[in-house]
Write a protein that holds these residues in place. Structure first.
Motif, PDB file in Angstrom:
ATOM      1  N   LYS A   1     -26.264  63.136 -34.568  1.00  0.00           N
ATOM      2  CA  LYS A   1     -26.600  63.627 -35.919  1.00  0.00           C
ATOM      3  C   LYS A   1     -27.694  64.694 -35.838  1.00  0.00           C
ATOM      4  CE  LYS A   1     -24.180  60.927 -38.752  1.00  0.00           C
ATOM      5  NZ  LYS A   1     -23.034  61.485 -39.449  1.00  0.00           N
ATOM      6  N   ALA A   2     -28.675  64.465 -34.969  1.00  0.00           N
ATOM      7  CA  ALA A   2     -29.782  65.426 -34.846  1.00  0.00           C
ATOM      8  C   ALA A   2     -29.267  66.767 -34.328  1.00  0.00           C
ATOM      9  CB  ALA A   2     -30.856  64.873 -33.913  1.00  0.00           C
ATOM     10  N   LEU A   3     -28.347  66.702 -33.375  1.00  0.00           N
ATOM     11  CA  LEU A   3     -27.775  67.932 -32.820  1.00  0.00           C
ATOM     12  C   LEU A   3     -26.991  68.675 -33.905  1.00  0.00           C
ATOM     13  CD1 LEU A   3     -27.477  69.424 -30.120  1.00  0.00           C
ATOM     14  CD2 LEU A   3     -25.423  68.076 -29.679  1.00  0.00           C
ATOM     15  N   ASP A   4     -26.208  67.914 -34.647  1.00  0.00           N
ATOM     16  CA  ASP A   4     -25.428  68.499 -35.747  1.00  0.00           C
ATOM     17  C   ASP A   4     -26.379  69.128 -36.776  1.00  0.00           C
ATOM     18  OD1 ASP A   4     -23.142  69.116 -37.119  1.00  0.00           O
ATOM     19  OD2 ASP A   4     -22.991  67.174 -38.133  1.00  0.00           O
ATOM     20  N   CYS A   5     -27.445  68.401 -37.091  1.00  0.00           N
ATOM     21  CA  CYS A   5     -28.459  68.897 -38.039  1.00  0.00           C
ATOM     22  C   CYS A   5     -29.064  70.202 -37.507  1.00  0.00           C
ATOM     23  CB  CYS A   5     -29.532  67.820 -38.216  1.00  0.00           C
ATOM     24  SG  CYS A   5     -31.054  68.416 -38.943  1.00  0.00           S
ATOM     25  N   GLY A   6     -29.344  70.237 -36.202  1.00  0.00           N
ATOM     26  CA  GLY A   6     -29.933  71.443 -35.595  1.00  0.00           C
ATOM     27  C   GLY A   6     -29.010  72.639 -35.713  1.00  0.00           C
ATOM     28  N   LEU A   7     -27.713  72.393 -35.530  1.00  0.00           N
ATOM     29  CA  LEU A   7     -26.751  73.516 -35.631  1.00  0.00           C
ATOM     30  C   LEU A   7     -26.666  74.027 -37.060  1.00  0.00           C
ATOM     31  CD1 LEU A   7     -23.923  72.262 -33.268  1.00  0.00           C
ATOM     32  CD2 LEU A   7     -25.415  74.235 -32.928  1.00  0.00           C
ATOM     33  N   HIS A   8     -26.640  73.107 -38.019  1.00  0.00           N
ATOM     34  CA  HIS A   8     -26.644  73.528 -39.432  1.00  0.00           C
ATOM     35  C   HIS A   8     -27.907  74.318 -39.747  1.00  0.00           C
ATOM     36  CE1 HIS A   8     -23.015  71.569 -40.739  1.00  0.00           C
ATOM     37  NE2 HIS A   8     -23.407  70.401 -40.300  1.00  0.00           N
ATOM     38  N   LEU A   9     -29.006  73.834 -39.199  1.00  0.00           N
ATOM     39  CA  LEU A   9     -30.295  74.477 -39.469  1.00  0.00           C
ATOM     40  C   LEU A   9     -30.305  75.913 -38.915  1.00  0.00           C
ATOM     41  CD1 LEU A   9     -32.973  73.728 -40.740  1.00  0.00           C
ATOM     42  CD2 LEU A   9     -33.665  72.696 -38.569  1.00  0.00           C
ATOM     43  N   LEU A  10     -29.820  76.067 -37.684  1.00  0.00           N
ATOM     44  CA  LEU A  10     -29.783  77.417 -37.098  1.00  0.00           C
ATOM     45  C   LEU A  10     -28.903  78.324 -37.963  1.00  0.00           C
ATOM     46  CD1 LEU A  10     -29.477  76.791 -33.233  1.00  0.00           C
ATOM     47  CD2 LEU A  10     -31.495  77.497 -34.533  1.00  0.00           C
ATOM     48  N   GLU A  11     -27.767  77.775 -38.382  1.00  0.00           N
ATOM     49  CA  GLU A  11     -26.836  78.567 -39.205  1.00  0.00           C
ATOM     50  C   GLU A  11     -27.497  78.947 -40.544  1.00  0.00           C
ATOM     51  OE1 GLU A  11     -23.162  76.525 -40.003  1.00  0.00           O
ATOM     52  OE2 GLU A  11     -22.129  78.437 -40.271  1.00  0.00           O
ATOM     53  N   GLN A  12     -28.131  77.955 -41.183  1.00  0.00           N
ATOM     54  CA  GLN A  12     -28.806  78.238 -42.463  1.00  0.00           C
ATOM     55  C   GLN A  12     -29.884  79.302 -42.296  1.00  0.00           C
ATOM     56  OE1 GLN A  12     -28.552  73.582 -43.501  1.00  0.00           O
ATOM     57  NE2 GLN A  12     -30.452  74.536 -44.100  1.00  0.00           N
ATOM     58  N   LEU A  13     -30.685  79.142 -41.236  1.00  0.00           N
ATOM     59  CA  LEU A  13     -31.801  80.074 -41.042  1.00  0.00           C
ATOM     60  C   LEU A  13     -31.282  81.473 -40.718  1.00  0.00           C
ATOM     61  CD1 LEU A  13     -34.376  77.819 -39.138  1.00  0.00           C
ATOM     62  CD2 LEU A  13     -34.286  78.365 -41.573  1.00  0.00           C
ATOM     63  N   ALA A  14     -30.180  81.522 -39.954  1.00  0.00           N
ATOM     64  CA  ALA A  14     -29.616  82.835 -39.608  1.00  0.00           C
ATOM     65  C   ALA A  14     -29.108  83.552 -40.857  1.00  0.00           C
ATOM     66  CB  ALA A  14     -28.488  82.664 -38.585  1.00  0.00           C
ATOM     67  N   ASN A  15     -28.713  82.756 -41.878  1.00  0.00           N
ATOM     68  CA  ASN A  15     -28.172  83.360 -43.108  1.00  0.00           C
ATOM     69  C   ASN A  15     -29.154  83.351 -44.265  1.00  0.00           C
ATOM     70  OD1 ASN A  15     -25.685  83.781 -41.900  1.00  0.00           O
ATOM     71  ND2 ASN A  15     -25.051  81.670 -42.292  1.00  0.00           N
ATOM     72  N   SER A  16     -30.371  82.928 -44.005  1.00  0.00           N
ATOM     73  CA  SER A  16     -31.310  82.762 -45.123  1.00  0.00           C
ATOM     74  C   SER A  16     -31.932  84.089 -45.542  1.00  0.00           C
ATOM     75  CB  SER A  16     -32.399  81.773 -44.691  1.00  0.00           C
ATOM     76  OG  SER A  16     -33.615  82.104 -45.272  1.00  0.00           O
ATOM     77  N   SER A  17     -31.884  84.367 -46.855  1.00  0.00           N
ATOM     78  CA  SER A  17     -32.481  85.625 -47.308  1.00  0.00           C
ATOM     79  C   SER A  17     -33.998  85.552 -47.198  1.00  0.00           C
ATOM     80  CB  SER A  17     -32.044  85.958 -48.734  1.00  0.00           C
ATOM     81  OG  SER A  17     -32.332  84.871 -49.556  1.00  0.00           O
ATOM     82  N   GLU A  18     -34.553  84.339 -47.405  1.00  0.00           N
ATOM     83  CA  GLU A  18     -36.007  84.162 -47.259  1.00  0.00           C
ATOM     84  C   GLU A  18     -36.422  84.501 -45.814  1.00  0.00           C
ATOM     85  OE1 GLU A  18     -38.533  83.370 -49.190  1.00  0.00           O
ATOM     86  OE2 GLU A  18     -40.004  83.047 -47.593  1.00  0.00           O
ATOM     87  N   LEU A  19     -35.630  84.001 -44.856  1.00  0.00           N
ATOM     88  CA  LEU A  19     -35.989  84.286 -43.460  1.00  0.00           C
ATOM     89  C   LEU A  19     -35.758  85.750 -43.126  1.00  0.00           C
ATOM     90  CD1 LEU A  19     -37.147  82.062 -41.613  1.00  0.00           C
ATOM     91  CD2 LEU A  19     -35.089  82.282 -40.250  1.00  0.00           C
ATOM     92  N   GLN A  20     -34.712  86.343 -43.763  1.00  0.00           N
ATOM     93  CA  GLN A  20     -34.474  87.779 -43.546  1.00  0.00           C
ATOM     94  C   GLN A  20     -35.719  88.575 -43.951  1.00  0.00           C
ATOM     95  OE1 GLN A  20     -31.858  89.049 -42.120  1.00  0.00           O
ATOM     96  NE2 GLN A  20     -30.683  87.140 -42.053  1.00  0.00           N
ATOM     97  N   LYS A  21     -36.320  88.141 -45.101  1.00  0.00           N
ATOM     98  CA  LYS A  21     -37.528  88.838 -45.571  1.00  0.00           C
ATOM     99  C   LYS A  21     -38.639  88.695 -44.538  1.00  0.00           C
ATOM    100  CE  LYS A  21     -37.071  87.426 -50.140  1.00  0.00           C
ATOM    101  NZ  LYS A  21     -37.715  86.476 -51.011  1.00  0.00           N
ATOM    102  N   ARG A  22     -38.755  87.450 -44.002  1.00  0.00           N
ATOM    103  CA  ARG A  22     -39.791  87.223 -43.012  1.00  0.00           C
ATOM    104  C   ARG A  22     -39.520  88.048 -41.756  1.00  0.00           C
ATOM    105  NH1 ARG A  22     -41.377  80.818 -43.078  1.00  0.00           N
ATOM    106  NH2 ARG A  22     -41.372  80.581 -45.317  1.00  0.00           N
ATOM    107  N   MET A  23     -38.218  88.193 -41.408  1.00  0.00           N
ATOM    108  CA  MET A  23     -37.856  88.971 -40.219  1.00  0.00           C
ATOM    109  C   MET A  23     -38.304  90.409 -40.385  1.00  0.00           C
ATOM    110  SD  MET A  23     -34.160  87.910 -38.863  1.00  0.00           S
ATOM    111  CE  MET A  23     -33.494  86.300 -39.000  1.00  0.00           C
ATOM    112  N   CYS A  24     -38.143  90.916 -41.618  1.00  0.00           N
ATOM    113  CA  CYS A  24     -38.535  92.307 -41.856  1.00  0.00           C
ATOM    114  C   CYS A  24     -40.041  92.484 -41.703  1.00  0.00           C
ATOM    115  CB  CYS A  24     -38.127  92.759 -43.260  1.00  0.00           C
ATOM    116  SG  CYS A  24     -36.352  92.706 -43.449  1.00  0.00           S
ATOM    117  N   ARG A  25     -40.775  91.378 -42.094  1.00  0.00           N
ATOM    118  CA  ARG A  25     -42.240  91.470 -41.996  1.00  0.00           C
ATOM    119  C   ARG A  25     -42.698  91.265 -40.560  1.00  0.00           C
ATOM    120  NH1 ARG A  25     -42.287  88.414 -46.949  1.00  0.00           N
ATOM    121  NH2 ARG A  25     -42.724  86.508 -45.829  1.00  0.00           N
ATOM    122  N   ALA A  26     -41.859  90.572 -39.724  1.00  0.00           N
ATOM    123  CA  ALA A  26     -42.288  90.227 -38.365  1.00  0.00           C
ATOM    124  C   ALA A  26     -42.409  91.464 -37.484  1.00  0.00           C
ATOM    125  CB  ALA A  26     -41.318  89.236 -37.730  1.00  0.00           C
TER     126      ALA A  26
END
Ligand code: GLV
Ligand code: MN
Ligand code: MN
Length: 421
Positions: free
Chosen positions: A396-421
């Motif tokens: 379950k943790a591994l599955d959760c990690g994969l969902h998390l990576l996918e969510q973060l890769a598609n997150s507009s909030e993280l995209q904004k942070r990427m632009c600031r990084a």
């Protein structure tokens, strides 16, 4: 996101790897792998092999942290850090810390070569437990610029300083600044066993950590007078062990009367240590934790005053040394929400909780948004060889990690942070 293979088989492999790493130990017959000990080298070698196989570049930084970098789809993109610690307590289990690192490697393996919109750095921290030098988080402190002169001068039981231990391991303490977090770091994620009974009591496999309790670690020395155990009447003694014993009971009483406070005296060393000699000195450790820094500070003060009163009444002197005062830390709410969503996608109910155990995440949270995902600890047991995990929970943790990576890769909030990084 590509998911190759069966989660359960991968989870079995994760558990088998943790058990294999547990065999790298300083003490035959049990697991003990402290900061920069020689089995740590074996542990690095093994994990490096797995990381190299997924195309990650691996290096050991000046603080002894193992760092593998899995490049992003586009060069120059920022990085996400996944990690936990590789050191252990004495007579340890196989999962505390190690599981988070092995699971991070497995996440990269499960990507099957797919690159993400961010690079992924996997870190196996060199020191989190504070066993060898009495002070924890030496590995993660290097990343936030807090592995300072005072820490480098700490000595272990054999009189070897942190600086010298680094040199003996082939590391250069002058390069510690190079271990600092890179400016392109987006966030830090840590998978860890809960090490307590809460998730099990709720019948839930995974939890979202919202905050980590602060902790104080101290060393106290009661100094009395050695004398003959047969000839010295009871009222004329300055017995260091008796004073220490009285204070230990006070510690327990104080913790029992303050909601949420946990206080532990786990080591006592008395000298000269002969049956027919009254103890001249008793050296003790104190570990004190609470989610409120104010309550922790207040209780630490009360306990120090009690130690002074006990010492004065018995004609002893008291010395004390603060080894750690680590404030409580709130983890990143955006990431916690993302973790919660990822847990739901695995079909599990997420439970939000506070961690009583300290973690590298509480150090990294000073500089980057940090999140933690807890896995249920069967029996609530940890820091003991009977510490374990359920294969299904790891899946379950591994599955959760994969969902998390996918969510973060598609997150507009993280995209904004990427632009600031
Ligand atoms: C780490 O294991 C701690 O003592 O909290
Ligand atoms: Mn631990
Ligand atoms: Mn740990």
């Amino acid at each position: 996101m590509a998911k190759s293979g069966n989660m359960r088989i991968r989870a079995e492999e994760i558990v088998a790897r943790c058990q294999r790493l547990a065999a790298f130990t300083e003490e035959p017959g049990c697991t003990r792998r402290t900061f920069l000990s020689s089995p740590m080298r074996d542990c690095h070698r093994e994990i490096t092999r797995w990381l190299n196989a997924v195309g990650a570049e691996v290096a050991v930084d000046a603080a002894g942290n193992l760092r593998g970098y899995y490049p992003p789809a586009q060069p120059g993109a920022p990085r996400l850090i996944l990690g936990s610690h590789l050191d252990t307590v004495p007579n340890a289990g196989a999962y505390d810390g190690i599981l988070g690192v092995v699971l991070a490697v497995a996440l990269l393996e499960t990507l099957g070569g797919q690159r993400l919109s961010f690079g992924v750095e996997v870190i196996g921290f060199s020191e989190e437990e504070g066993v060898r030098f009495g002070t924890p988080f030496l590995g993660s402190r290097a990343l936030v610029g807090r592995l300072d002169e005072e820490l480098l001068n700490l000595q272990d039981a054999n009189g070897i300083s942190v600086r010298r231990a680094m040199q003996d391991f082939g590391l250069n303490p002058l390069e510690i600044p190079l271990a600092a977090l890179k400016d392109d770091t987006l966030a830090y994620l840590e998978f860890h066993i809960e090490q307590g009974p809460v998730l099990e009591s709720l019948n839930l496999p995974l939890g979202v950590v919202e905050a980590i309790a602060g902790q104080t670690r101290m060393e106290l020395l009661f100094l009395g007078r050695a004398n003959h155990a047969g000839t010295t009447p009871m009222h004329l003694r300055q017995d260091a062990i008796a004073a220490a014993a009285e204070w230990i009971i006070e510690v327990e009483r104080t913790a029992q009367s303050e909601e949420g406070l946990v206080a532990t005296v786990s080591r006592i060393e008395a000298k000269p240590g002969a049956a027919n000699v009254i103890a001249r000195e008793a050296r003790l450790t104190l570990d004190l934790r609470h989610r409120s820094d104010n309550v922790r500070a207040l209780c630490a003060d009360i306990l120090m005053r009690r130690a002074e009163e006990i010492a004065a009444r018995r004609g002893l002197s008291l010395q004390r040394r603060v080894l750690l005062s680590q404030r409580a830390v709130a983890l990143d709410m955006f990431l916690a929400d993302q973790v919660e969503e990822a847990i739901r996608k695995t079909g599990c109910e997420p439970h939000r909780m506070v961690s009583g155990a300290g973690h590298d995440a509480m150090i990294l949270a000073e500089k980057v948004p940090a999140a933690m995902i807890f896995l249920r600890s069967p029996g609530g047991i940890s820091h003991d060889p009977s510490e374990t995990v359920e294969i299904e929970d790891v899946a379950k943790a591994l599955d959760c990690g994969l969902h998390l990576l996918e969510q973060l890769a598609n997150s507009s909030e993280l995209q904004k942070r990427m632009c600031r990084a």
